[in-house]
Design an enzyme around this catalytic site. Structure first.
Site, short mmCIF file in Angstrom:
data_model
loop_
_atom_site.label_atom_id
_atom_site.label_comp_id
_atom_site.label_asym_id
_atom_site.label_seq_id
_atom_site.Cartn_x
_atom_site.Cartn_y
_atom_site.Cartn_z
N THR A 129 0.73 -1.09 -0.11
CA THR A 129 -0.06 -0.14 -0.09
C THR A 129 1.03 1.29 0.09
O THR A 129 0.34 2.40 -0.29
CB THR A 129 -0.86 -0.07 1.39
OG1 THR A 129 -0.29 0.19 2.46
CG2 THR A 129 -1.97 -1.10 1.27
N ALA B 129 0.72 -3.89 6.52
CA ALA B 129 1.25 -4.61 7.59
C ALA B 129 1.65 -3.63 8.55
O ALA B 129 2.19 -2.49 8.45
CB ALA B 129 2.55 -5.36 7.11
N GLY C 5 5.27 -2.59 7.77
CA GLY C 5 5.05 -1.68 6.53
C GLY C 5 4.88 -0.13 7.26
O GLY C 5 5.41 0.90 6.66
N LEU D 198 12.89 -5.43 9.62
CA LEU D 198 12.10 -5.90 11.01
C LEU D 198 11.21 -6.94 11.07
O LEU D 198 10.63 -7.46 10.01
CB LEU D 198 11.09 -4.53 10.80
CG LEU D 198 10.16 -4.59 12.11
CD1 LEU D 198 10.75 -4.02 13.47
CD2 LEU D 198 9.09 -3.36 11.94
N PHE E 215 -21.62 14.50 -13.52
CA PHE E 215 -21.86 15.96 -12.74
C PHE E 215 -21.31 17.06 -13.46
O PHE E 215 -21.03 17.98 -12.63
CB PHE E 215 -20.92 15.64 -11.14
CG PHE E 215 -21.31 14.51 -10.73
CD1 PHE E 215 -22.60 13.94 -9.94
CD2 PHE E 215 -20.03 13.38 -10.42
CE1 PHE E 215 -22.39 13.07 -9.50
CE2 PHE E 215 -20.32 12.34 -10.04
CZ PHE E 215 -21.54 12.24 -9.24
N GLU F 266 -19.57 17.49 -19.39
CA GLU F 266 -20.35 18.31 -20.44
C GLU F 266 -19.60 18.78 -21.61
O GLU F 266 -20.03 18.75 -22.81
CB GLU F 266 -21.12 19.47 -19.63
CG GLU F 266 -22.18 20.15 -20.65
CD GLU F 266 -22.95 21.20 -19.61
OE1 GLU F 266 -23.01 21.02 -18.64
OE2 GLU F 266 -23.49 22.14 -20.51
N ARG G 195 -26.38 32.24 -14.39
CA ARG G 195 -26.99 31.29 -13.33
C ARG G 195 -26.78 31.91 -11.98
O ARG G 195 -27.67 31.68 -11.26
CB ARG G 195 -26.85 29.60 -13.35
CG ARG G 195 -27.85 28.95 -12.61
CD ARG G 195 -27.67 27.48 -12.92
NE ARG G 195 -28.69 27.15 -14.10
CZ ARG G 195 -29.74 26.85 -14.31
NH1 ARG G 195 -30.61 26.91 -12.94
NH2 ARG G 195 -30.57 26.53 -15.07
N GLU H 199 -30.41 20.30 -7.16
CA GLU H 199 -28.78 20.44 -7.33
C GLU H 199 -28.28 20.76 -5.96
O GLU H 199 -28.84 21.10 -5.12
CB GLU H 199 -28.48 21.53 -8.29
CG GLU H 199 -29.07 21.33 -9.66
CD GLU H 199 -28.58 20.21 -10.54
OE1 GLU H 199 -27.57 19.56 -9.99
OE2 GLU H 199 -28.87 19.84 -11.44
C1 LIG Z 1 -5.45 4.25 0.53
C2 LIG Z 1 -4.50 4.42 1.65
C3 LIG Z 1 -4.93 4.83 3.03
C4 LIG Z 1 -3.80 5.09 4.13
N1 LIG Z 1 -4.26 5.45 5.20
C5 LIG Z 1 -3.27 5.31 6.26
C6 LIG Z 1 -3.88 5.87 7.09
O1 LIG Z 1 -4.84 6.33 7.84
N2 LIG Z 1 -2.67 6.02 8.28
C7 LIG Z 1 -1.42 5.66 8.19
O2 LIG Z 1 -0.52 5.69 9.06
N3 LIG Z 1 -1.03 5.22 6.95
C8 LIG Z 1 -2.05 5.06 5.96
N4 LIG Z 1 -1.53 4.70 4.60
C9 LIG Z 1 -0.33 4.22 4.64
C10 LIG Z 1 0.11 2.71 4.62
O3 LIG Z 1 -0.88 1.94 4.22
C11 LIG Z 1 0.76 2.26 5.59
O4 LIG Z 1 1.64 2.83 6.19
C12 LIG Z 1 0.70 0.53 5.68
O5 LIG Z 1 0.85 0.36 6.99
C13 LIG Z 1 2.14 0.17 4.95
O6 LIG Z 1 2.21 -1.51 5.07
P1 LIG Z 1 2.34 -2.22 3.94
O7 LIG Z 1 2.53 -3.67 4.24
O8 LIG Z 1 1.24 -2.06 2.73
O9 LIG Z 1 3.66 -1.50 3.10
P2 LIG Z 1 4.57 -1.73 2.11
O10 LIG Z 1 4.18 -0.96 0.99
O11 LIG Z 1 4.45 -3.31 1.63
O12 LIG Z 1 6.04 -1.51 2.59
C14 LIG Z 1 6.29 -0.20 2.89
C15 LIG Z 1 7.61 0.15 3.27
O13 LIG Z 1 8.31 -0.54 4.54
C16 LIG Z 1 9.21 -1.51 4.19
N5 LIG Z 1 9.19 -2.57 4.96
C17 LIG Z 1 7.84 -3.34 4.92
N6 LIG Z 1 8.04 -4.35 5.82
C18 LIG Z 1 9.30 -4.30 6.32
C19 LIG Z 1 9.97 -5.04 7.11
N7 LIG Z 1 9.49 -6.21 7.64
N8 LIG Z 1 11.18 -4.77 7.45
C20 LIG Z 1 11.96 -3.64 6.88
N9 LIG Z 1 11.20 -3.02 5.86
C21 LIG Z 1 9.91 -3.19 5.52
C22 LIG Z 1 9.02 -1.70 2.69
O14 LIG Z 1 10.34 -2.04 2.13
C23 LIG Z 1 8.52 -0.23 2.25
O15 LIG Z 1 9.59 0.53 2.11
C24 LIG Z 1 -2.54 4.44 3.85
C25 LIG Z 1 -2.22 3.98 2.40
C26 LIG Z 1 -3.02 4.07 1.31
C27 LIG Z 1 -2.70 3.27 0.04
#
Ligand SMILES: Cc1cc2nc3c(=O)[nH]c(=O)nc-3n(C[C@H](O)[C@H](O)[C@H](O)COP(=O)(O)OP(=O)(O)OC[C@H]3O[C@@H](n4cnc5c(N)ncnc54)[C@H](O)[C@@H]3O)c2cc1C
Ligand code: FES
Length: 1259
Positions: free
Chosen positions: A238, A322, A325, A379, A753, A757, A829, A1208
Site C-alpha cells: 500500500t 502490515a 510496513g 523488521l 456531474f 459536459e 446562473r 442540485e
Molecule cells: C488508501 C491508503 C490509505 C492509507 N491510510 C493510512 C492511514 O490512515 N494512516 C497511516 O498511518 N497510513 C496510511 N496509509 C499508508 C500505508 O497503508 C501504511 O503505512 C501501511 O501500514 C504500509 O504497510 P504495507 O504492508 O502495505 O507496506 P508496503 O508497501 O508493503 O511497504 C512499505 C515500506 O516498508 C518497508 N517494509 C515493510 N515491511 C518491512 C520489514 N519487515 N522490514 C523492513 N522494511 C519493511 C518496505 O520496504 C517499504 O519501504 C494509507 C495508504 C493508502 C494507500
C-alpha cells in the site's frame, strides 16, 4: 496489479482482469482510495500442517494487489458470485432492487466489500457494515439504505416493528421479494490451491524492470536481504504500490516473504508480539480479543491502538497493510507510530547473523522516512505491551480533514502513569506526528511535568511548555502551521480531561416517499412508481459495459497525453527522440498533426486541441504519444522533453477589498437587475464579502474515449460524455470533415456531474486523430479537466428592523481558468440565484469573469447556482447577527407567490409548504431546545441547528438549448426501441424515459429498450445538463410515442380485444410507418440582460433542509447529526430515483461546503490529485439520521406528467447550523474566517472552526 489494463505492479506488468473478460472491477483511482476495484481474496491460513487448514476471506483493493503476491490465492470478482443471466447473489439483488446503484461504476466494489463481510459473518451488525464501508466515497450514491422495507425486514430493523414508521411513507421496495441469503451456498475454495507441496516453495518472477522473490523461510529472507540490501520488502504494497505508480519509483529487487514465515502472533508476559507482516486487520482482531478477555488496567495501550486503527484507512487497506510496513515507511504522519512510541513498544530488527532488540524511543526515527534499522536488516516483530497495573492511562488522537480514511494533520498518543495511590505523574509520554519530519516525543514537556499532581497547574505548565517545544517553521510542509501548533495543545487538553474523569471515576439513513401515485392509477402504469434503475442488476454484477470495458479491437493502440508542467509559458522546444525510441511507441502527435482546425471550445473557440507555441495552465494538453499498450504510451509520454520560457502566472482571483481589481485579461461583465422598484428605506445596512473554493467532479469513471476509424473518413467514437452532439461537431472540426462522418456513441457514464459536459470534448478531439483508446488516470483527469468555479463576492445589503432585506447589490467574480468554456453561463446562473429563496425588492448583480492560469473551470452540478446561493446565505447570517435575531427569522422573509428573480412569476409556489413540512418532520423546535440544553451542559462540544430553503430555476439559460429530440421504433414483434438525446450517467434518465414511453404506448416496460445515445439516431442534442433532461427528453419521447399511438389507433379500434402485438402486426401489414421521431422545445423562454426583461426559467424547483451539527471546540471537528430534507419534485416520475438523486446532491453539497478542498501551488500546480489528498464525503460522513421526503400533492403543470426535476447541490444547512450556538461554534467560526482572515469559507475545515473556538485558551 490485479486491476486495470496494463497497470504495472512493482515493475511487473500485470495483465489485469480486462483481457480475461472480467470488467466488473473498475479502476477509479489506482491508489486504494475509492474502492471501485474491490475483490475478495481467499487463502489458507498459515498452519500448513493441519489437514484442513482454515480459510481466510478478505476484501482488497485490486489496484494495489500485485499479481505476484497471489500465488495459491483464490480471487473472487463480482462476476464470480452471480450474474443477471444465471443467478444473482443476494447482495447484488438487494443493492439493485433497493435502489442502491446509480451510476454503477463503483457498485461492483461495494458488492464485493459486502460479500467479503458476509463470508466472514453471515449476520452482520450495523457496526460491521460501517466498518466494511469505511472510507468508501459516497460520490454517486448512498447505499446504506434504499428506503422503507415495507415491513419486510426482520427483527428490530424494520421501522414498522420498532415504532419509527411513518404512516405516510410509501415503501420504495418490498424486501419480501428478495431471495433469502443462504451462506451455505457460497463458492468453495478451489481444491487445486490446497496442494501442500506448492505451498512450501520459494518463488521468483522476472519482470521487464523488476525481479520479485518470495523467500519461504526467515533464513532465506535474511540471506537475500544481506545479498540485496537495496531490495524493497513488500507486504501489503500500500506504500510501495503508490511509490511505483505515482512517484515513478523502480525497484529492481522485491522481497515478498511468504505469508506464514513471519506473520507470527504470540503473547508473552509483558505484552503481545506481532510478526512484522501481520496485517492491521489481524492485529485489530487480536487486540480486540485481548481487550474483551483481559482486565481493563492491562489493555490501555491496546485500546489506544484500536482507537487509532478505527480511523486508519479503509477495511481493504487494513486487510493487507502490515504493521511492519507502517513502521518502516517511517512517515511523519503515521497514525500508529505515535502510539507505539508513547507505549514504549519494542521491535525486533534482525540481521542475517543474529537479532537485536530496538526500543521505540526518540532515537528510532533518524530522519524523514528513515529508521535506525540498517539496509541489510529487516523488521521481524513488534511487541505491544500491556499497560501497568498501577494507574496508567493512554489515549490516541488523529485529526484529519475527513474523519475516516484521511491523512492526518496531526496525530498524537499520550500515556501517563501515576505514582501508586496519588495523582502525581510518575511517567509521561507525549508523542506527536505531523509536527516534524519524524514522529516525535515531547520529552522536555514530559520531564517538566513529572512529579506534578494532575490538575490546573499541570495543565498550564504543559501548555506553555508544549507551545515552546512543538514549534513549526512557518514554511513547514503541509501548511496550517498555527492550527497544527494549536492542536498539540488542544489534544493534550483532551487527554487531560479524559484522565481527570478517569481519576475521579445506531446509524441509519431513511428516505420517505410522500408522493404517491393517484388513487386508481392502473397497476401496469409505471409512471410515479419506484421502478428500479434499469441497469441496476447489471451494475451490481459488473456486467454493465462502460466505455473502457469494450473489448480491445485487433491492433488497437493506446494514447497517452503529454501535458504542460508550467502554468504560463512559451514552448521553446519539444524533444521526442527518447520517447520514440521506447518499446511499442508508434508515433507522437502535436498541433501540426491536427488535420483540421486546431482551435476548439464549446461556445467560443478560444482553446486549442493541442497547444500551439504557448501553454496557459499546468495540465494544458501539448501532445500525445501513441503506443501498443497503455504502459508503453504512458512511459513514453513522460520521456518527452519540453523546454519552456516561463511567463507571469495568475492563479487566484485577487480582488482586494479596497480596489476591485480583477485579474482577468478581458473581464466580461454581465448584469442582472430585474427589479429596482421599492421605495422602502432600509433602516440598516451592511457590506461584506466571501470567497468560495472550487470543487472536483470526482466522477468514479474518469474521462475515456475510444476511436474506431471506418471507411470514407468516418470515425466512430465511444465516449463517456454528457454532450454527444458537441463532441461530434468539435471532433469533425478538428479532423476537417463534415459532422455526418462522425458518430458518437454513449452507452452509459460512471458519473458526470457536469464534468463531462464540455471538457470531454478536448480529450475526444485528441483521441480522434488516430484509432486509439485513452482513459485518463485519476491524477491526470484531475489535473487536466478543471472543476467548479471558485467565486469571490462583495455585497451590500439594506434591511429593515424585522430582518427583511430590501436592497441588495452583489458583485461576483469567478475564476474561469484558462478558457471561456461555459463560464459565462455559470455566472449568469449565479446571478439568477443571488436572492436564493428570499424576497428582495431592489437588487443589482454584476458578474466578472476572471481568467487565470488554471485548467478551465466548467459546468458542475448546480452550474453557478450553489455559488449564487451561498452568498445569499452569507448576507442572511450577517443581517441576523447585526439585528441579534435567529437567522431563521431572516429566512422567514421568503419569496412569495408571484415574486422572484430570474423571471417575473413564481407560480406553483410550494416553498412555504416545504418549509412547514421540514420544520414539522425535523421536530425543529424540540431539537433546538434540546441543543440549547446540550450546550449549557457541555463545554467543549456544542450543537446548532439551521433550516435553509432553496429555489432552483429549471431551464438552460441559453434559450436555444431548451430543445430535445427522440426516435421511437416499434418492431414487428411488438418490442420498442427508444432513443432520445439525453445520456445516462447514473441519474436514471433512461429508466424514466422508459416509464414515459410505457405510459403513452400502454405497454409494459419489459417491451421497451434503450440501448444508447448516439448522434446518428437523434441529432443536434443538447447536453444532458441543467436539470432539464427528463423534462425535455421526456416530452420528446412523449411526442414520438403519441404519434405512434395515433397511427395504431385504427387497428386498436378494429380489434379492441386484441393485444399490442396484434395491432402492431396489423399496422405493419397495412404498411404503416412504425417509427416516429419526437421533438420538444420549452415555450415562452427568453431573458434580455440589457433590458432585464423576459422569462429565463420555465419553473422553479423548491426544497428545504434542516440540519443539526455538533462541533468539537477543541479540535474543530464537526459532525452532521441529522438532516431532514423536504423536496418538491411535483408528481415524481420515479420516487426511488428522485430520492437517490436528492441524497446524492445533498452529500455533494456537504462535500463542497465542508470537506473538499483543492490545493494549488503558487505556480499553479494542482497538488490534490487523488482520493489520498482530495477528500470527498465517505460513508461515515452521511448524517447519522438523513431523511429525504418528497412533497405530496404538488403537481407541476409545466413538465411531463406533472413532474419536476430534482434539485442540485445546495448550501447544506449545517453550513449555517451554528446560528443558534452563540460563540465558539460553526457560525461564528465561519464569520471569523470570512471577515477577519479572508480564508475561502467553504469548506468549513477544522482548522478554521478551531481557530475561533480557541479564542481564549480553554476559557
Ligand atoms: C488508501 C491508503 C490509505 C492509507 N491510510 C493510512 C492511514 O490512515 N494512516 C497511516 O498511518 N497510513 C496510511 N496509509 C499508508 C500505508 O497503508 C501504511 O503505512 C501501511 O501500514 C504500509 O504497510 P504495507 O504492508 O502495505 O507496506 P508496503 O508497501 O508493503 O511497504 C512499505 C515500506 O516498508 C518497508 N517494509 C515493510 N515491511 C518491512 C520489514 N519487515 N522490514 C523492513 N522494511 C519493511 C518496505 O520496504 C517499504 O519501504 C494509507 C495508504 C493508502 C494507500
Ligand atoms: S481503483 Fe483501487 S481503490 Fe480506487
Amino acid at each position: 496489479s490485479l486491476c486495470g489494463p496494463g497497470l504495472t505492479g512493482p515493475g511487473l506488468t500485470g495483465p489485469g482482469l480486462l483481457p480475461v473478460g472480467l470488467t466488473g472491477s473498475k479502476l477509479g483511482c489506482a491508489e486504494g482510495g475509492c474502492g471501485a476495484c474491490t475483490v475478495m481474496l481467499s487463502r489458507l491460513k498459515g498452519d500448513q500442517q493441519s489437514l484442513t487448514p482454515p480459510l481466510s476471506h478478505y476484501s482488497v483493493n485490486a489496484c494495489l494487489a500485485p499479481l505476484c503476491s497471489l500465488h495459491l490465492v483464490a480471487v473472487t470478482t463480482v462476476e464470480g458470485i452471480g450474474s443477471v443471466a444465471q443467478t444473482l447473489h443476494p447482495v447484488q439483488e438487494r443493492i439493485a432492487k433497493a435502489h442502491g446503484s446509480q451510476c454503477g461504476f463503483c457498485t461492483p466494489g461495494i458488492v464485493m466489500s459486502m460479500y467479503a463481510l458476509l463470508r466472514n459473518k453471515a449476520t452482520p451488525t450495523m457496526d460491521d457494515l460501517d466498518d466494511a464501508f469505511q472510507g468508501r466515497c459516497t460520490k454517486a450514491h448512498i447505499t446504506t439504505d434504499g428506503g422503507c422495507c415495507g415491513g419486510g425486514a426482520s427483527g428490530n430493523g424494520c421501522c414498522r416493528t420498532n415504532g419509527t414508521a411513518d404512516t405516510e411513507a410509501t415503501p420504495l421496495f418490498d424486501a419480501k421479494d428478495f431471495v433469502p441469503f443462504d451462506p451455505t451456498q457460497e463458492v468453495i475454495f478451489p481444491p487445486e490451491l490446497m496442494v501442500k507441496t506448492d505451498r512450501s516453495q520459494s518463488l521468483c518472477f522476472h519482470g521487464d524492470r523488476t525481479v520479485w522473490l518470495q523467500p519461504n523461510s526467515l533464513e532465506e529472507l535474511l540471506s537475500l536481504k544481506w545479498k540485496h540490501p537495496e531490495a524493497r520488502v513488500v507486504v501489503g504494497n500500500t506504500e510501495v504500490g503508490i511509490e511505483v505508480k505515482f512517484k515513478n519509483m523502480v525497484y529492481p529487487v522485491i522481497l515478498s516473504p511468504a505469508d506464514h514465515i513471519w506473520c507470527l502472533l504470540f503473547s508473552v508476559c509483558s505484552g503481545i508480539i506481532f510478526g512484522a507482516s501481520c496485517s492491521l486487520s489481524l492485529m485489530e482482531a487480536e487486540l480486540r480479543r485481548a481487550v474483551d478477555s483481559l482486565p481493563l488496567h492491562q489493555t490501555q495501550v491496546f485500546l489506544a491502538v484500536l482507537e487509532q486503527l478505527r480511523w486508519f484507512a479503509g477495511r481493504q487497506i487494513r486487510n493487507v497493510a502490515a504493521v511492519g510496513g507502517n513502521i518502516m515507511t517511517a512517515s511523519p504522519i503515521s497514525d500508529l507510530n505515535p502510539v507505539f512510541m508513547a507505549a514504549g513498544s519494542n521491535r525486533d530488527g534482525l540481521l542475517s547473523d543474529g537479532s537485536r532488540l530496538v526500543q521505540m524511543d526518540s532515537r528510532f526515527f533518524t530522519g524523514y522516512r528513515r529508521t535506525a534499522l540498517r539496509p541489510q536488516e529487516v523488521l521481524v516483530s513488534l511487541e505491544i505491551p500491556y499497560s501497568k497495573k498501577v494507574r496508567q492511562f493512554m489515549s490516541a488522537f488523529k485529526q484529519s480533514p475527513r474523519r475516516e480514511d484521511d491523512i492526518s494533520i496531526v496525530t498524537a498518543a499520550m500515556s501517563v502513569t501515576f505514582s501508586p495511590d496519588t495523582s502525581l505523574v510518575e511517567e509521561l509520554k507525549l508523542s506527536y506526528g505531523g509536527m516534524a519530519p519524524t514522529t516525535v516525543l515531547a520529552e522536555r514537556t514530559a520531564k517538566e511535568l513529572i512529579g506534578r499532581p494532575w490538575g490546573e497547574e499541570l495543565l498550564q505548565a504543559a501548555c506553555s511548555s508544549l507551545a515552546e517545544e512543538m514549534t513549526l517553521d512557518p514554511s513547514a510542509p503541509g501548511g496550517m502551521v498555527t492550527y497544527r501548533r494549536t492542536l498539540t495543545l488542544s489534544l493534550f487538553y483532551k487527554f487531560y480531561l479524559t484522565v481527570l474523569l478517569k481519576l475521579r471515576d445506531q446509524v441509519w439513513v431513511r428516505s420517505d416517499c410522500l408522493s404517491e401515485v393517484p388513487q386508481g392509477q392502473h397497476l401496469d402504469d409505471v409512471v410515479g412508481r419506484p421502478i428500479m434503475h434499469l441497469s441496476a442488476l447489471k451494475q451490481a454484477t459488473g456486467e454493465a459495459v462502460y466505455c473502457d470495458d469494450i473489448p480491445l479491437y485487433e491492433n488497437e493502440l493506446y494514447l497517452a497525453l503529454v501535458t504542460s508542467t508550467k502554468a504560463h509559458a512559451h514552448i521553446l522546444s519539444i524533444d521526442t527522440s527518447l520517447a520514440v525510441s521506447m518499446p511499442g511507441v508508434v508515433c507522437c502527435l502535436f498541433s501540426e498533426d491536427v488535420p483540421g482546425s486546431n482551435s476548439t471550445g464549446p461556445i467560443v473557440y478560444d482553446e486549442s486541441v493541442l497547444a500551439d507555441g504557448q501553454v496557459t495552465c499546468v495540465g494544458h494538453i501539448i501532445g500525445a504519444v501513441v503506443a501498443d499498450t497503455q504502459s508503453h504510451a504512458q512511459r513514453a509520454a513522460k520521456a518527452v522533453k519540453i523546454q519552456y520560457e516561463e511567463l507571469p502566472t495568475v492563479v487566484t482571483i485577487q480582488v482586494t477589498s479596497h480596489t476591485p481589481r480583477v485579474t482577468s485579461h478581458t473581464p466580461k461583465v454581465t448584469s442582472h437587475t430585474p427589479k429596482v422598484t421599492s421605495h422602502t428605506t432600509a433602516s440598516g445596512h451592511y457590506s461584506g464579502d466571501m470567497h468560495m473554493g472550487g470543487q472536483e467532479h470526482f466522477y468514479l469513471e474518469t474521462n475515456v474515449t475510444l476511436a474506431v476509424p471506418k471507411e470514407d473518413g468516418e470515425m466512430e467514437l465511444f465516449v463517456s460524455t454528457q454532450s454527444a452532439s458537441k463532441t461530434q461537431s468539435l471532433v469533425a472540426k478538428a479532423l476537417g470533415v463534415a459532422s455526418n462522418r462522425i458518430l458518437v456513441r454513449v452507452k452509459r457514464m460512471g458519473g458526470g456531474f457536469g464534468g463531462k459536459e464540455s471538457r470531454t470534448t478536448i480529450l475526444s478531439t485528441v483521441v480522434a486523430m488516430r484509432p486509439v483508446r485513452c482513459m485518463l488516470d485519476r491524477d491526470e483527469d484531475m489535473l487536466v479537466t478543471g472543476g467548479r468555479h471558485p467565486f469571490y463576492a462583495k455585497y451590500k445589503v439594506g434591511f429593515l428592523d424585522n430582518g427583511q432585506v430590501v436592497a441588495l447589490d452583489v458583485s461576483y467574480y469567478s475564476n474561469t481558468g484558462n478558457s471561456m468554456d461555459l463560464s459565462l453561463s455559470v455566472m449568469e446562473r449565479a446571478l439568477f440565484h443571488m436572492e436564493n429563496s428570499y424576497s428582495v425588492a431592489n437588487i443589482r448583480g454584476r458578474g466578472f469573469l476572471c481568467r487565470t492560469n488554471l485548467p478551465s473551470n466548467t459546468a458542475f452540478r448546480g452550474f453557478g447556482g450553489p455559488q449564487g446561493m451561498i452568498v445569499a446565505e452569507s448576507w442572511v447570517t450577517d443581517v441576523a447577527q447585526r439585528l441579534g435575531r435567529p437567522a431563521e427569522e431572516v429566512r422567514g422573509h421568503r419569496a412569495g407567490k408571484g415574486v422572484g428573480g430570474g423571471g417575473p412569476v413564481l407560480d406553483q409556489f410550494t416553498l412555504d409548504r416545504c418549509w412547514d413540512e421540514c420544520l414539522r418532520r425535523s421536530d425543529y423546535k424540540q431539537r433546538r431546545a434540546a441543543a440549547h440544553l446540550y450546550n449549557r451542559q457541555n463545554r467543549w462540544t456544542k450543537r446548532g441547528l439551521a433550516v435553509v430553503p432553496t429555489k432552483f430555476g429549471i431551464s438552460f439559460t441559453a434559450v436555444f438549448l431548451n430543445q430535445a429530440g427522440a426516435l421511437v421504433h416499434i418492431y414487428t414483434d411488438g418490442s420498442v426501441l427508444v432513443t432520445h438525446g439525453g445520456t445516462e450517467m447514473g441519474q436514471g434518465l433512461h429508466t424514466k424515459m422508459v416509464q414515459v414511453a410505457s405510459r403513452v404506448l400502454g405497454v409494459p416496460i419489459s417491451k421497451i429498450h434503450i440501448s444508447e445515445t448516439s448522434t446518428n439516431t437523434v441529432p443536434n442534442t443538447s447536453p444532458t445538463a441543467a436539470s432539464a433532461s427528463s423534462d425535455l427528453n421526456g416530452a420528446a419521447v412523449h411526442n414520438a410515442c403519441q404519434v405512434l399511438v395515433e397511427r395504431l389507433q385504427p387497428y386498436r379500434s378494429a380489434n379492441p380485444k386484441g393485444c399490442w402485438e396484434d395491432w402492431v402486426s396489423a399496422a405493419y401489414f397495412d404498411r404503416v410507418n412504425l417509427s416516429a421521431n419526437g421533438f420538444y422545445r420549452t415555450p415562452d423562454l427568453g431573458y434580455d440582460f440589457n433590458s432585464n426583461c423576459g422569462r429565463v426559467f420555465d419553473y422553479y424547483s423548491y426544497g428545504v433542509a434542516c440540519s443539526e451539527v455538533e462541533v468539537d471546540c477543541l479540535t474543530g471537528a464537526h459532525k452532521n447529526l441529522r438532516t431532514t430534507v423536504v423536496m418538491d419534485v411535483g408528481h415524481s416520475l420515479n420516487p426511488a430515483i428522485d430520492i437517490g438523486q436528492v441524497e446524492g446532491a445533498f452529500m455533494q453539497g456537504l462535500g463542497l461546503f465542508t470537506l473538499e478542498e483543492l490545493h494549488y501551488s503558487p505556480k499553479g500546480v494542482l497538488l490534490t490529485r487523488g482520493p489520498g489528498s482530495y477528500k470527498i464525503p465517505a460513508f461515515g460522513d452521511i448524517p447519522s439520521h438523513l431523511t429525504v421526503s418528497l412533497l405530496r400533492d404538488a403537481p407541476n403543470a409545466k413538465a411531463i406528467f406533472n413532474s419536476k426535476v430534482r434539485t442540485e447541490p445546495r448550501p447544506p444547512p449545517h453550513m449555517n447550523s451554528g446560528s443558534s450556538v452563540r460563540n465558539k461554534t460553526v457560525q461564528t467560526s465561519v464569520e471569523f474566517c470570512k471577515k477577519r482572515q479572508n480564508i475561502p469559507v467553504p469548506p468549513v475545515l477544522e482548522f478554521q472552526l478551531m481557530s475561533v473556538c480557541m479564542v481564549n485558551l480553554f476559557t
